[in-house]
Design a protein around this motif. Structure first.
Motif, PDB file in Angstrom:
ATOM      1  N   LEU A   1     -68.723   5.676 -57.982  1.00 62.51           N
ATOM      2  CA  LEU A   1     -67.650   6.174 -57.123  1.00 62.51           C
ATOM      3  C   LEU A   1     -66.653   5.076 -56.783  1.00 62.51           C
ATOM      4  CD1 LEU A   1     -69.732   8.446 -54.697  1.00 62.51           C
ATOM      5  CD2 LEU A   1     -68.378   9.143 -56.677  1.00 62.51           C
ATOM      6  N   LEU A   2     -67.156   3.891 -56.419  1.00 55.00           N
ATOM      7  CA  LEU A   2     -66.259   2.794 -56.073  1.00 55.00           C
ATOM      8  C   LEU A   2     -65.473   2.322 -57.289  1.00 55.00           C
ATOM      9  CD1 LEU A   2     -65.204   0.766 -54.021  1.00 55.00           C
ATOM     10  CD2 LEU A   2     -67.186  -0.700 -54.525  1.00 55.00           C
ATOM     11  N   GLY A   3     -66.136   2.244 -58.445  1.00 51.91           N
ATOM     12  CA  GLY A   3     -65.454   1.821 -59.658  1.00 51.91           C
ATOM     13  C   GLY A   3     -64.342   2.787 -60.049  1.00 51.91           C
ATOM     14  N   THR A   4     -64.629   4.087 -59.907  1.00 50.55           N
ATOM     15  CA  THR A   4     -63.603   5.086 -60.204  1.00 50.55           C
ATOM     16  C   THR A   4     -62.429   4.974 -59.240  1.00 50.55           C
ATOM     17  OG1 THR A   4     -65.311   6.596 -61.026  1.00 50.55           O
ATOM     18  CG2 THR A   4     -63.185   7.563 -60.486  1.00 50.55           C
ATOM     19  N   TYR A   5     -62.750   4.749 -57.970  1.00 51.10           N
ATOM     20  CA  TYR A   5     -61.700   4.613 -56.946  1.00 51.10           C
ATOM     21  C   TYR A   5     -60.841   3.379 -57.209  1.00 51.10           C
ATOM     22  CZ  TYR A   5     -59.577   4.216 -52.309  1.00 51.10           C
ATOM     23  OH  TYR A   5     -58.678   4.106 -51.267  1.00 51.10           O
ATOM     24  N   LEU A   6     -61.480   2.241 -57.472  1.00 51.32           N
ATOM     25  CA  LEU A   6     -60.729   1.010 -57.715  1.00 51.32           C
ATOM     26  C   LEU A   6     -59.903   1.075 -58.987  1.00 51.32           C
ATOM     27  CD1 LEU A   6     -63.406  -1.690 -56.763  1.00 51.32           C
ATOM     28  CD2 LEU A   6     -61.419  -0.980 -55.420  1.00 51.32           C
ATOM     29  N   SER A   7     -60.411   1.788 -59.997  1.00 47.30           N
ATOM     30  CA  SER A   7     -59.692   1.862 -61.268  1.00 47.30           C
ATOM     31  C   SER A   7     -58.323   2.512 -61.111  1.00 47.30           C
ATOM     32  CB  SER A   7     -60.520   2.642 -62.298  1.00 47.30           C
ATOM     33  OG  SER A   7     -60.596   4.025 -61.956  1.00 47.30           O
ATOM     34  N   PHE A   8     -58.197   3.396 -60.122  1.00 46.82           N
ATOM     35  CA  PHE A   8     -56.918   4.066 -59.893  1.00 46.82           C
ATOM     36  C   PHE A   8     -55.853   3.050 -59.494  1.00 46.82           C
ATOM     37  CE2 PHE A   8     -53.841   6.200 -57.155  1.00 46.82           C
ATOM     38  CZ  PHE A   8     -53.473   7.283 -57.923  1.00 46.82           C
ATOM     39  N   PHE A   9     -56.216   2.109 -58.631  1.00 47.30           N
ATOM     40  CA  PHE A   9     -55.255   1.116 -58.146  1.00 47.30           C
ATOM     41  C   PHE A   9     -55.117  -0.069 -59.103  1.00 47.30           C
ATOM     42  CE2 PHE A   9     -56.817   3.294 -54.334  1.00 47.30           C
ATOM     43  CZ  PHE A   9     -55.620   3.711 -53.773  1.00 47.30           C
ATOM     44  N   LEU A  10     -56.181  -0.345 -59.861  1.00 49.98           N
ATOM     45  CA  LEU A  10     -56.128  -1.454 -60.823  1.00 49.98           C
ATOM     46  C   LEU A  10     -55.532  -1.029 -62.156  1.00 49.98           C
ATOM     47  CD1 LEU A  10     -59.674  -3.000 -60.213  1.00 49.98           C
ATOM     48  CD2 LEU A  10     -57.481  -3.851 -59.351  1.00 49.98           C
ATOM     49  N   ASP A  11     -55.334   0.284 -62.336  1.00 53.30           N
ATOM     50  CA  ASP A  11     -54.844   0.839 -63.602  1.00 53.30           C
ATOM     51  C   ASP A  11     -55.769   0.448 -64.751  1.00 53.30           C
ATOM     52  OD1 ASP A  11     -53.182   2.336 -65.199  1.00 53.30           O
ATOM     53  OD2 ASP A  11     -51.827   0.666 -65.647  1.00 53.30           O
ATOM     54  N   SER A  12     -57.070   0.586 -64.503  1.00 53.02           N
ATOM     55  CA  SER A  12     -58.084   0.263 -65.505  1.00 53.02           C
ATOM     56  C   SER A  12     -58.910   1.506 -65.803  1.00 53.02           C
ATOM     57  CB  SER A  12     -59.002  -0.856 -64.997  1.00 53.02           C
ATOM     58  OG  SER A  12     -59.680  -0.454 -63.812  1.00 53.02           O
ATOM     59  N   ALA A  13     -59.770   1.409 -66.811  1.00 57.41           N
ATOM     60  CA  ALA A  13     -60.657   2.529 -67.145  1.00 57.41           C
ATOM     61  C   ALA A  13     -61.778   2.621 -66.106  1.00 57.41           C
ATOM     62  CB  ALA A  13     -61.245   2.336 -68.536  1.00 57.41           C
ATOM     63  N   PRO A  14     -62.123   3.831 -65.638  1.00 56.87           N
ATOM     64  CA  PRO A  14     -63.138   3.958 -64.582  1.00 56.87           C
ATOM     65  C   PRO A  14     -64.519   3.438 -64.967  1.00 56.87           C
ATOM     66  CG  PRO A  14     -61.861   5.973 -64.778  1.00 56.87           C
ATOM     67  CD  PRO A  14     -61.495   5.122 -65.951  1.00 56.87           C
ATOM     68  N   ALA A  15     -64.997   3.776 -66.183  1.00 52.80           N
ATOM     69  CA  ALA A  15     -66.364   3.407 -66.569  1.00 52.80           C
ATOM     70  C   ALA A  15     -66.581   1.889 -66.598  1.00 52.80           C
ATOM     71  CB  ALA A  15     -66.722   4.037 -67.908  1.00 52.80           C
ATOM     72  N   PRO A  16     -65.736   1.103 -67.290  1.00 57.63           N
ATOM     73  CA  PRO A  16     -65.938  -0.349 -67.255  1.00 57.63           C
ATOM     74  C   PRO A  16     -65.821  -0.935 -65.858  1.00 57.63           C
ATOM     75  CG  PRO A  16     -64.466   0.263 -69.050  1.00 57.63           C
ATOM     76  CD  PRO A  16     -64.647   1.474 -68.209  1.00 57.63           C
ATOM     77  N   THR A  17     -64.939  -0.375 -65.045  1.00 58.27           N
ATOM     78  CA  THR A  17     -64.793  -0.866 -63.669  1.00 58.27           C
ATOM     79  C   THR A  17     -66.073  -0.615 -62.885  1.00 58.27           C
ATOM     80  OG1 THR A  17     -62.436  -0.299 -63.776  1.00 58.27           O
ATOM     81  CG2 THR A  17     -63.332  -0.813 -61.618  1.00 58.27           C
ATOM     82  N   ALA A  18     -66.682   0.552 -63.076  1.00 61.58           N
ATOM     83  CA  ALA A  18     -67.947   0.859 -62.403  1.00 61.58           C
ATOM     84  C   ALA A  18     -69.056  -0.082 -62.858  1.00 61.58           C
ATOM     85  CB  ALA A  18     -68.336   2.312 -62.673  1.00 61.58           C
ATOM     86  N   ILE A  19     -69.085  -0.406 -64.145  1.00 65.79           N
ATOM     87  CA  ILE A  19     -70.092  -1.342 -64.651  1.00 65.79           C
ATOM     88  C   ILE A  19     -69.888  -2.730 -64.053  1.00 65.79           C
ATOM     89  CG2 ILE A  19     -71.034  -2.458 -66.709  1.00 65.79           C
ATOM     90  CD1 ILE A  19     -71.715   0.496 -66.477  1.00 65.79           C
TER      91      ILE A  19
END
Length: 275
Positions: free
Chosen positions: A235-253
């Motif tokens: 959930l946090l990775g998906t949320y942060l990916s929106f503001f970082l303009d990154s892919a959700p899955a790698p951000t969650a990892i």
């Protein structure tokens, strides 16, 4: 940032779907990760996650659901590994390396030689922002089935993970437990396919259990910590990916990796203080 900006990701349907698929796949992945960590099956999870690729491509060529091909390939990898390990002098980790690298290579060859129309990046790295309703329901059904099976029989699988000989002496069907775990592992990888992809699925199957192993004192506590860590990271990775303009899955990892480092340092500092 004001409240409106902080709540911005929840205003988009594709982001709400990404949050939902992340929460759904985190449950079976986290529960299984506890057993994989205790049993030393990290490489098995990695092997099956890579070995499903040829099954996916063949299923697409034959017009079958991708879940059927992925599950069949995952089980073929597991059964082939068990057969070769039991009928040769080669060590299990070596057999795993040979089988999964061969199957993954076969999947790549099939993919590039046959016009499939499937985007390889989505298979390898996931596509949380483009999950369809059918994929969401499939993941939910797998999550419910795998999660329910583990919660009902976790004591049996725990004994099998620690001491298969004692499990056999206690009258447990060790063969069914072994292949049942492999079947659940294959199904969970299929569920995470649309979210984390083949390559990143191993992170969901190992890191939560490792974090729980470093922090919890009981196995029941491990299961709870693993689910909280995995779901929170997704959930946090998906949320942060929106503001970082990154892919959700790698951000969650990356969030999961940061939690593991924090758990490791906390354990090390407590050990140093106790000494």
């Amino acid at each position: 940032m004001n409240a409106e900006t902080l709540l911005l990701p929840f205003q988009f349907p594709f982001m709400r779907t990404a949050f939902l698929i992340g929460a759904v796949v985190s449950v079976p992945a986290a529960l299984l990760s506890c057993f994989l960590v205790l049993k030393g099956w990290a490489l098995m999870g990695d092997a099956i996650s890579h070995a499903v690729l040829p099954g996916i491509v063949l299923a697409h060529i034959l017009g079958l659901p991708l879940i059927v091909g992925a599950f069949a390939a995952g089980m073929a990898c597991a059964v082939a590994t068990g057969f070769l390990t039991g009928n040769s002098r080669v060590k299990p980790d070596t057999v795993l390396g040979v089988v999964y690298s061969g199957m993954f290579a076969a999947g790549i060859v099939l993919f590039v030689s046959v016009e499939t129309g499937v985007h390889l990046d989505h298979i390898l790295f996931g596509n949380m922002l483009g999950v369809s309703t059918s994929e969401l329901w499939t993941a939910a059904a797998i999550s419910a089935g795998v999660g329910g099976a583990i919660l009902l029989k976790w004591r049996d699988w725990l004994l099998h993970a620690f001491d298969p000989a004692q499990a056999r002496a206690s009258g447990l069907a060790v063969g069914w437990l072994h292949y049942g775990m492999l079947a659940m592992l294959s199904l969970t990888i299929v569920a995470t396919l649309s979210a984390a992809g083949l390559i990143l699925a191993i992170g969901l199957l190992i890191a939560p259990g490792a974090i729980a192993f470093l922090t919890a004192r009981t196995f029941r506590g491990m299961l709870i910590v693993a689910v909280l860590a995995c779901m929170g990271s997704m959930l946090l990775g998906t949320y942060l990916s929106f503001f970082l303009d990154s892919a959700p899955a790698p951000t969650a990892i990356l969030v999961l990796t940061a939690l593991f480092v924090a758990a490791f340092l906390n354990r090390a500092l407590r050990g140093a203080a106790a000494a």
